[in-house]
Design an enzyme around this catalytic site. Structure first.
Site, PDB file in Angstrom:
ATOM      1  N   ASP A  48      -0.203   6.194  17.414  1.00 53.57           N
ATOM      2  CA  ASP A  48      -0.184   6.079  15.866  1.00 53.57           C
ATOM      3  C   ASP A  48       1.241   5.874  15.755  1.00 53.57           C
ATOM      4  O   ASP A  48       1.882   6.638  16.931  1.00 53.57           O
ATOM      5  CB  ASP A  48      -0.725   6.512  15.431  1.00 53.57           C
ATOM      6  CG  ASP A  48      -0.654   6.479  13.525  1.00 53.57           C
ATOM      7  OD1 ASP A  48      -1.000   5.259  12.907  1.00 53.57           O
ATOM      8  OD2 ASP A  48       0.288   6.614  12.760  1.00 53.57           O
ATOM      9  N   SER A  49       1.747   4.876  15.208  1.00 53.69           N
ATOM     10  CA  SER A  49       3.484   4.690  14.390  1.00 53.69           C
ATOM     11  C   SER A  49       3.511   6.183  14.299  1.00 53.69           C
ATOM     12  O   SER A  49       5.005   6.101  14.774  1.00 53.69           O
ATOM     13  CB  SER A  49       3.317   3.527  13.447  1.00 53.69           C
ATOM     14  OG  SER A  49       2.612   4.140  12.366  1.00 53.69           O
ATOM     15  N   CYS A  99      -3.799   3.472  14.650  1.00 52.42           N
ATOM     16  CA  CYS A  99      -3.118   2.766  13.447  1.00 52.42           C
ATOM     17  C   CYS A  99      -3.737   2.063  12.956  1.00 52.42           C
ATOM     18  O   CYS A  99      -4.628   0.584  14.150  1.00 52.42           O
ATOM     19  CB  CYS A  99      -2.307   3.015  14.352  1.00 52.42           C
ATOM     20  SG  CYS A  99      -0.291   2.080  13.195  1.00 52.42           S
ATOM     21  N   ASN A 100      -4.333   1.360  12.171  1.00 51.86           N
ATOM     22  CA  ASN A 100      -4.198  -0.349  11.587  1.00 51.86           C
ATOM     23  C   ASN A 100      -3.619  -0.901  12.309  1.00 51.86           C
ATOM     24  O   ASN A 100      -4.504  -2.535  12.494  1.00 51.86           O
ATOM     25  CB  ASN A 100      -5.154   0.003   9.660  1.00 51.86           C
ATOM     26  CG  ASN A 100      -6.413   0.993   9.813  1.00 51.86           C
ATOM     27  OD1 ASN A 100      -7.069  -0.008   9.810  1.00 51.86           O
ATOM     28  ND2 ASN A 100      -6.086   1.993   9.448  1.00 51.86           N
ATOM     29  N   THR A 101      -2.243  -0.864  11.855  1.00 54.65           N
ATOM     30  CA  THR A 101      -1.299  -1.884  11.993  1.00 54.65           C
ATOM     31  C   THR A 101      -1.464  -2.263  13.708  1.00 54.65           C
ATOM     32  O   THR A 101      -1.278  -3.974  14.030  1.00 54.65           O
ATOM     33  CB  THR A 101       0.166  -1.489  11.602  1.00 54.65           C
ATOM     34  OG1 THR A 101      -0.313  -0.881   9.928  1.00 54.65           O
ATOM     35  CG2 THR A 101       0.735  -1.850  11.643  1.00 54.65           C
ATOM     36  N   GLU A 141       4.741  10.280   2.845  1.00 49.97           N
ATOM     37  CA  GLU A 141       5.864  10.292   4.383  1.00 49.97           C
ATOM     38  C   GLU A 141       6.602  11.141   3.098  1.00 49.97           C
ATOM     39  O   GLU A 141       7.024  12.563   3.287  1.00 49.97           O
ATOM     40  CB  GLU A 141       6.267   9.470   5.304  1.00 49.97           C
ATOM     41  CG  GLU A 141       5.362   8.864   5.262  1.00 49.97           C
ATOM     42  CD  GLU A 141       5.107   8.609   7.096  1.00 49.97           C
ATOM     43  OE1 GLU A 141       6.626   8.047   7.554  1.00 49.97           O
ATOM     44  OE2 GLU A 141       5.254   7.790   7.990  1.00 49.97           O
ATOM     45  N   CYS A 184      -5.669   2.492   5.864  1.00 50.20           N
ATOM     46  CA  CYS A 184      -4.593   2.672   6.593  1.00 50.20           C
ATOM     47  C   CYS A 184      -4.909   3.856   6.552  1.00 50.20           C
ATOM     48  O   CYS A 184      -5.171   4.897   6.072  1.00 50.20           O
ATOM     49  CB  CYS A 184      -3.453   2.160   5.785  1.00 50.20           C
ATOM     50  SG  CYS A 184      -1.882   3.282   6.175  1.00 50.20           S
ATOM     51  N   THR A 185      -3.972   5.338   7.869  1.00 47.13           N
ATOM     52  CA  THR A 185      -4.649   5.953   8.245  1.00 47.13           C
ATOM     53  C   THR A 185      -3.997   6.755   6.896  1.00 47.13           C
ATOM     54  O   THR A 185      -4.156   8.278   6.938  1.00 47.13           O
ATOM     55  CB  THR A 185      -3.401   6.450   9.230  1.00 47.13           C
ATOM     56  OG1 THR A 185      -1.826   5.485   9.542  1.00 47.13           O
ATOM     57  CG2 THR A 185      -3.512   5.406  10.627  1.00 47.13           C
ATOM     58  N   HIS A 186      -2.813   6.652   6.601  1.00 46.10           N
ATOM     59  CA  HIS A 186      -1.913   7.422   4.872  1.00 46.10           C
ATOM     60  C   HIS A 186      -2.692   7.355   4.206  1.00 46.10           C
ATOM     61  O   HIS A 186      -2.581   8.738   3.555  1.00 46.10           O
ATOM     62  CB  HIS A 186      -0.685   6.703   5.155  1.00 46.10           C
ATOM     63  CG  HIS A 186       0.781   7.100   6.252  1.00 46.10           C
ATOM     64  ND1 HIS A 186       0.492   6.443   7.244  1.00 46.10           N
ATOM     65  CD2 HIS A 186       1.590   7.594   5.403  1.00 46.10           C
ATOM     66  CE1 HIS A 186       1.382   7.059   7.828  1.00 46.10           C
ATOM     67  NE2 HIS A 186       2.288   7.985   6.818  1.00 46.10           N
TER      68      HIS A 186
HETATM   69  N1  DGL Z   1      -0.574   3.990  10.830  1.00 49.87           N
HETATM   70  C1  DGL Z   1       0.298   2.677   9.663  1.00 49.87           C
HETATM   71  C2  DGL Z   1      -1.058   2.318   9.357  1.00 49.87           C
HETATM   72  O1  DGL Z   1      -3.027   2.880   9.692  1.00 49.87           O
HETATM   73  C3  DGL Z   1       0.451   3.117   8.956  1.00 49.87           C
HETATM   74  C4  DGL Z   1       1.903   3.872   8.651  1.00 49.87           C
HETATM   75  C5  DGL Z   1       3.059   2.357   8.883  1.00 49.87           C
HETATM   76  O2  DGL Z   1       2.815   1.601   8.976  1.00 49.87           O
HETATM   77  O3  DGL Z   1       3.170   2.660  10.622  1.00 49.87           O
HETATM   78  O4  DGL Z   1      -1.090   0.884   9.260  1.00 49.87           O
END
Ligand code: DGL
Length: 277
Positions: A10-11, A73-75, A158, A192-194
Site C-alpha cells: 500500500d502507499s 491500495c485502490n489508487t 491520517e 479507499c483503504t482509509h
Molecule cells: N491507499 C490509498 C487508496 O486506497 C489511499 C491513500 C493514498 O492516497 O495514498 O486509494
C-alpha cells in the site's frame, strides 16, 4: 523455489485495514506488508508517478522472495496494476502474480444494490482513472455507477481527525455531492483503504436505506478463493502465521499509526526501495 510470505503493498498505512481482514480469512499464511509512507499519499499523484512507485514496490517484494503480491491500495490498483500485469510481469517474473483490489470488489458489488444505482467514493487518482466505472459497466451492465473524489478524507484519517466538526464538514459535503448525482443510489462503496475508519460518520450522513460497503472483507474472501483455485501459486506461499511490516518512512511513526489502522500492535522496519527515498 523457497516458500515465502504473500506481499501486501500500500502507499502507506491504509492497506492495513485490508490486511486486517485478510489475516482473519487466512490466519495460517505469512504476510509481508510494505507501506511506501515516505511517498504517500498516492491519491493526488500522476499516473506515471504511481506506476513508477508501485513497480518499484513490486520489484522489491519479488526480491524478498514473494511469489504473490496484492496491491492493497485502490489508487495503485487503479493506476498501475494493468501495466504491471501486462507489460512488466511477463519480463520480470512470468510465474509470479500481482493482484489488485478493484476487481474483487467490482465482481460482487452488483449483489448489494436493489435500485442498480451505486456510488463510489475514492481518492482523486482512483476517481480520475474511472477504473471502477469501467469494471462495473463490464461486469454489471445493468448497474449505473456514480463516483465522488474525497481528497480531504485521507488526511483527516491520517491525522486522527475522525469524529469532529472538521471531519463532519467534509464528509457531509462529499456525500451530498455523491448522492446529488442520483436519488436512486442505495449502495455506497468505500473504494479507499482509509474510509472504513470514518464509517460511523459516513453512516450518520447517509439515509438509512443506503448500504455502506467496505472492501477489506470482500478482498480477503476473494484472495482465499484465489489461493484455492490456484494451488500452483498457493504452494509457493509459506504458512506459519507470521506477519512482517516494512515501511519506507519512519518506523516509529508507522508503528504508532499502523497499530491504529491494523487494530493490533504493529512493529515495523524501515526499508529503502531502489529509485525510492
Ligand atoms: N491507499 C490509498 C487508496 O486506497 C489511499 C491513500 C493514498 O492516497 O495514498 O486509494
Amino acid at each position: 523455489m523457497q516458500k515465502q510470505a504473500i506481499g501486501i503493498f500500500d502507499s502507506g498505512y491504509g492497506g492495513l485495514t485490508v490486511l486486517k481482514e485478510i489475516v482473519k480469512e487466512l490466519p495460517e499464511n505469512d504476510f509481508l506488508y510494505l507501506g511506501d509512507n515516505a511517498r504517500s499519499p498516492y491519491g493526488p499523484r500522476s499516473f506515471e508517478t504511481i506506476y513508477d512507485y508501485t513497480l518499484q514496490a513490486v520489484k522489491y517484494l519479488f526480491a524478498q522472495g514473494c511469489h504473490l503480491v496484492v496491491l492493497a491500495c485502490n489508487t495503485a490498483s487503479a493506476k498501475a496494476l494493468r501495466n504491471i500485469q501486462q507489460l512488466d510481469l511477463p519480463k520480470l517474473a512470468p510465474h509470479k502474480r500481482v493482484l489488485g483490489i478493484i476487481r474483487p470488489t467490482t465482481e460482487i458489488i452488483g449483489n448489494f444494490t436493489q435500485s442498480k444505482h451505486v456510488g463510489i467514493l475514492g481518492t482523486k487518482g482512483t476517481v480520475k482513472s474511472k477504473s471502477y466505472l469501467t469494471e462495473i459497466e463490464r461486469l454489471w451492465p445493468q448497474v449505473k455507477a456514480f463516483q465522488q473524489a474525497c481528497p480531504m478524507w485521507v488526511p483527516l484519517v491520517e491525522n486522527g481527525e475522525l469524529d469532529n466538526l472538521g471531519a463532519s464538514y467534509f464528509i457531509e459535503k462529499d456525500l451530498k455531492a455523491l448522492l446529488a448525482q442520483s436519488a436512486k443510489i442505495d449502495t455506497i462503496l468505500l473504494a479507499c483503504t482509509h474510509y472504513p475508519l470514518l464509517l460511523p460518520l459516513i453512516k450518520w450522513n447517509v439515509p438509512k436505506r443506503v448500504k455502506v460497503v467496505s472492501q477489506g472483507g470482500i478482498v480477503a474472501k476473494s484472495l482465499k478463493a484465489y489461493l484455492l483455485r490456484h494451488p500452483e501459486i498457493a504452494g509457493h506461499c509459506s504458512r506459519s502465521g507470521k506477519l512482517k511490516f516494512q515501511t519506507t518512512g519512519d518506523a516509529a511513526d508507522f508503528d504508532e499509526k499502523g497499530t491504529f489502522f491494523f487494530g493490533k500492535e504493529v512493529r515495523s522496519q524501515k526499508v529503502q526501495l531502489s529509485g525510492g527515498m
